[in-house]
Scaffold this active site. Structure first.
Site, PDB file in Angstrom:
ATOM      1  CG  LEU A   1       2.249   4.227   6.058  1.00 37.37           C
ATOM      2  CD1 LEU A   1       3.265   5.369   5.998  1.00 37.37           C
ATOM      3  CD2 LEU A   1       1.313   4.414   7.257  1.00 37.37           C
TER       4      LEU A   1
ATOM      5  CE1 TYR B   1     -10.931   3.619   7.370  1.00 37.59           C
ATOM      6  CE2 TYR B   1     -11.093   5.875   8.173  1.00 37.59           C
ATOM      7  CZ  TYR B   1     -10.332   4.836   7.657  1.00 37.59           C
ATOM      8  OH  TYR B   1      -8.994   5.017   7.439  1.00 37.59           O
TER       9      TYR B   1
ATOM     10  CE  LYS C   1      -8.047   3.153  10.170  1.00 39.17           C
ATOM     11  NZ  LYS C   1      -6.895   2.245   9.992  1.00 39.17           N
TER      12      LYS C   1
ATOM     13  CG  ASP D   1      -7.475 -12.113   4.466  1.00 39.22           C
ATOM     14  OD1 ASP D   1      -7.592 -11.120   5.214  1.00 39.22           O
ATOM     15  OD2 ASP D   1      -8.438 -12.666   3.906  1.00 39.22           O
TER      16      ASP D   1
ATOM     17  N   GLY E   1       0.821  -1.202   0.000  1.00 33.83           N
ATOM     18  CA  GLY E   1       0.000   0.000   0.000  1.00 33.83           C
ATOM     19  C   GLY E   1       0.859   1.258   0.000  1.00 33.83           C
TER      20      GLY E   1
ATOM     21  CG  ASP F   1      -8.799  12.861   9.618  1.00 40.39           C
ATOM     22  OD1 ASP F   1      -8.452  11.816   9.025  1.00 40.39           O
ATOM     23  OD2 ASP F   1      -9.535  13.713   9.090  1.00 40.39           O
TER      24      ASP F   1
ATOM     25  CB  ALA G   1      -7.151   0.615   6.323  1.00 39.05           C
TER      26      ALA G   1
ATOM     27  CD1 TRP H   1      -7.455  14.211   4.592  1.00 38.97           C
ATOM     28  CD2 TRP H   1      -6.902  16.144   3.605  1.00 38.97           C
ATOM     29  NE1 TRP H   1      -8.497  15.084   4.747  1.00 38.97           N
ATOM     30  CE2 TRP H   1      -8.189  16.277   4.154  1.00 38.97           C
ATOM     31  CE3 TRP H   1      -6.340  17.226   2.938  1.00 38.97           C
ATOM     32  CZ2 TRP H   1      -8.921  17.453   4.055  1.00 38.97           C
ATOM     33  CZ3 TRP H   1      -7.059  18.406   2.840  1.00 38.97           C
ATOM     34  CH2 TRP H   1      -8.342  18.512   3.384  1.00 38.97           C
TER      35      TRP H   1
HETATM   36  N1  LIG Z   1      -5.308   6.990   2.732  1.00 42.42           N
HETATM   37  C1  LIG Z   1      -5.578   7.977   3.580  1.00 42.42           C
HETATM   38  O1  LIG Z   1      -5.807   9.131   3.177  1.00 42.42           O
HETATM   39  C2  LIG Z   1      -5.577   7.717   5.060  1.00 42.42           C
HETATM   40  C3  LIG Z   1      -5.995   8.722   5.956  1.00 42.42           C
HETATM   41  C4  LIG Z   1      -5.962   8.456   7.328  1.00 42.42           C
HETATM   42  C5  LIG Z   1      -5.530   7.221   7.790  1.00 42.42           C
HETATM   43  N2  LIG Z   1      -5.160   6.273   6.901  1.00 42.42           N
HETATM   44  C6  LIG Z   1      -4.714   4.961   7.397  1.00 42.42           C
HETATM   45  O2  LIG Z   1      -3.368   4.773   7.017  1.00 42.42           O
HETATM   46  C7  LIG Z   1      -3.141   3.379   6.774  1.00 42.42           C
HETATM   47  C8  LIG Z   1      -2.452   3.223   5.424  1.00 42.42           C
HETATM   48  O3  LIG Z   1      -3.316   3.734   4.415  1.00 42.42           O
HETATM   49  P1  LIG Z   1      -2.911   3.578   2.876  1.00 42.42           P
HETATM   50  O4  LIG Z   1      -3.568   4.683   2.130  1.00 42.42           O
HETATM   51  O5  LIG Z   1      -1.443   3.351   2.762  1.00 42.42           O
HETATM   52  O6  LIG Z   1      -3.687   2.214   2.518  1.00 42.42           O
HETATM   53  P2  LIG Z   1      -3.580   1.347   1.189  1.00 42.42           P
HETATM   54  O7  LIG Z   1      -2.739   2.018   0.156  1.00 42.42           O
HETATM   55  O8  LIG Z   1      -4.961   0.940   0.826  1.00 42.42           O
HETATM   56  O9  LIG Z   1      -2.741   0.062   1.710  1.00 42.42           O
HETATM   57  C9  LIG Z   1      -3.323  -0.985   2.418  1.00 42.42           C
HETATM   58  C10 LIG Z   1      -2.803  -2.296   1.815  1.00 42.42           C
HETATM   59  O10 LIG Z   1      -3.397  -3.385   2.540  1.00 42.42           O
HETATM   60  C11 LIG Z   1      -3.921  -4.326   1.598  1.00 42.42           C
HETATM   61  N3  LIG Z   1      -5.011  -5.075   2.213  1.00 42.42           N
HETATM   62  C12 LIG Z   1      -6.351  -4.827   2.153  1.00 42.42           C
HETATM   63  N4  LIG Z   1      -7.034  -5.753   2.831  1.00 42.42           N
HETATM   64  C13 LIG Z   1      -6.124  -6.613   3.331  1.00 42.42           C
HETATM   65  C14 LIG Z   1      -6.210  -7.783   4.131  1.00 42.42           C
HETATM   66  N5  LIG Z   1      -7.398  -8.261   4.552  1.00 42.42           N
HETATM   67  N6  LIG Z   1      -5.070  -8.399   4.497  1.00 42.42           N
HETATM   68  C15 LIG Z   1      -3.871  -7.951   4.077  1.00 42.42           C
HETATM   69  N7  LIG Z   1      -3.713  -6.841   3.311  1.00 42.42           N
HETATM   70  C16 LIG Z   1      -4.828  -6.190   2.945  1.00 42.42           C
HETATM   71  C17 LIG Z   1      -4.369  -3.455   0.451  1.00 42.42           C
HETATM   72  O11 LIG Z   1      -4.561  -4.206  -0.712  1.00 42.42           O
HETATM   73  P3  LIG Z   1      -5.669  -3.684  -1.802  1.00 42.42           P
HETATM   74  O12 LIG Z   1      -5.219  -2.310  -2.220  1.00 42.42           O
HETATM   75  O13 LIG Z   1      -5.595  -4.687  -2.889  1.00 42.42           O
HETATM   76  O14 LIG Z   1      -6.985  -3.637  -1.081  1.00 42.42           O
HETATM   77  C18 LIG Z   1      -3.225  -2.464   0.348  1.00 42.42           C
HETATM   78  O15 LIG Z   1      -2.131  -2.967  -0.398  1.00 42.42           O
HETATM   79  C19 LIG Z   1      -4.504   2.710   6.900  1.00 42.42           C
HETATM   80  O16 LIG Z   1      -4.605   2.138   8.186  1.00 42.42           O
HETATM   81  C20 LIG Z   1      -5.502   3.824   6.760  1.00 42.42           C
HETATM   82  O17 LIG Z   1      -6.695   3.589   7.460  1.00 42.42           O
HETATM   83  C21 LIG Z   1      -5.172   6.476   5.547  1.00 42.42           C
END
Ligand SMILES: NC(=O)c1ccc[n+]([C@@H]2O[C@H](COP(=O)([O-])OP(=O)(O)OC[C@H]3O[C@@H](n4cnc5c(N)ncnc54)[C@H](OP(=O)(O)O)[C@@H]3O)[C@@H](O)[C@H]2O)c1
Length: 286
Positions: free
Chosen positions: A12, A124, A128, A35, A10, A101, A59, A149
């Protein structure tokens, strides 16, 4: 240090793998190949690695879909994390969780610090917060990072990519003015996570880049940096979009605990945003 990164492909997670490896740590990266909602698989794979730290970045970030169909979202955002906590508990591994947030309602009128009471408004955000509390109640050696973000090179989607894709495909945009926060570069956040986790200063941290903007201002900045200033952007209110998740209208995160503990704060978001937009246009394959 032996470190497990869950969600390693992902946005991060992939930067965490890079940062921890570049500092000489031994990293085990897992994504959909482990998973986290599968309790038996988690229990089989995690303990034999004898890791010192597990970072859970996994997530299901589709907050709108979660309002309409909560269980698949809760399964990943709460139960998946619960499985990882239980595995870490069994093998004495410290754990870090990435939160959001969205644990706040966004009605305070100023930035939220770690001492402000959460009040999530949807599935959601509640998942969290429940995950934060579950982790904190079972594992004393834990880190919680609330962020917002995110934009990074890996991963499938983020706001910056959406703005540029929509600008190119539709030639005009409508963007909300009543959601305010801080864009955060995942490479910078990964650096902060590394510093804090390797310090052993367990606890709750708000971790973002610096600076504050609305989604509308952010979109204008992205287009300006891309050299597409002429693309029209219509300012709208969130209510006009009729989305199920009630976004926090004003939820910048004050990085107070990082300051109190003497960690350097990440730079203003504008600098990494310029680098990121340039990268997207030149080689990021929009
Ligand atoms: N993105 C934002 O703006 C944001 C804001 C605030 C907080 N956060 C938090 O920051 C963290 C990182 O976010 P991110 O944007 O880096 O997320 P991301 O790019 O969606 O990365 C999450 C990774 O986990 C994989 N995944 C999904 N379901 C899974 C499962 N059951 N088992 C194992 N892997 C799985 C996803 O695969 P797929 O892509 O194939 O589903 C993806 O590669 C998360 O906890 C998120 O809630 C994000």
């Amino acid at each position: 240090m032996r470190v497990i990164i869950c969600g390693a492909e992902g946005q991060l997670g992939s930067d965490l793998v890079k940062v921890f490896r570049s500092r000489g740590e031994e990293v085990f990266g897992y994504d959909l190949d482990l998973d986290i909602t599968d309790y038996d698989l988690v229990m089989e794979k995690i303990p034999p690695l004898r890791a010192d730290l597990l970072v859970n970045t996994v997530a299901d970030i589709d907050a709108d879909r979660a309002e309409l169909d909560p269980e698949p979202s809760l399964k990943v955002n709460f139960t998946g994390n619960q499985n990882l906590v239980l595995a870490c508990l069994g093998c004495g591994c410290a754990m870090a969780f990435i939160s959001s947030d969205y644990v706040f309602d966004g009605r305070k009128g100023s930035a939220y610090n770690e001492f402000d009471p959460p009040n999530p408004q949807g599935v959601y955000g509640r998942a969290k917060l429940a995950s934060e509390r579950y982790l904190a109640s079972l594992l004393p050696r834990h880190f919680i990072f609330r962020t917002q973000w995110l934009f990074g090179k890996a991963g499938k989607r983020n706001f910056v990519k959406s703005i540029l894709r929509n600008a190119r495909e539709k030639g005009g945009l409508r963007v909300v003015t009543d959601e305010v926060g801080t864009p955060t570069c995942t490479a910078d956040l990964a650096d902060t996570v590394y510093r804090v986790c390797s310090s052993g200063k367990y606890g709750l941290y708000h971790a973002t880049n610096q600076g504050v903007c609305s989604r509308y201002d952010f979109a204008r900045e992205i287009l300006e940096i891309a050299g597409w200033k002429d693309i029209p952007v219509e300012p709208i209110r969130y209510a006009e979009l009729n989305l199920p998740y009630p976004r926090p209208p004003y939820s910048p995160l004050d990085n107070m605990n990082l300051r109190l503990q003497g960690f350097p704060l990440a730079r203003h978001y504008r600098e990494p945003l310029e680098e990121y937009v340039a990268w997207l246009l030149e080689e990021g394959g929009l």
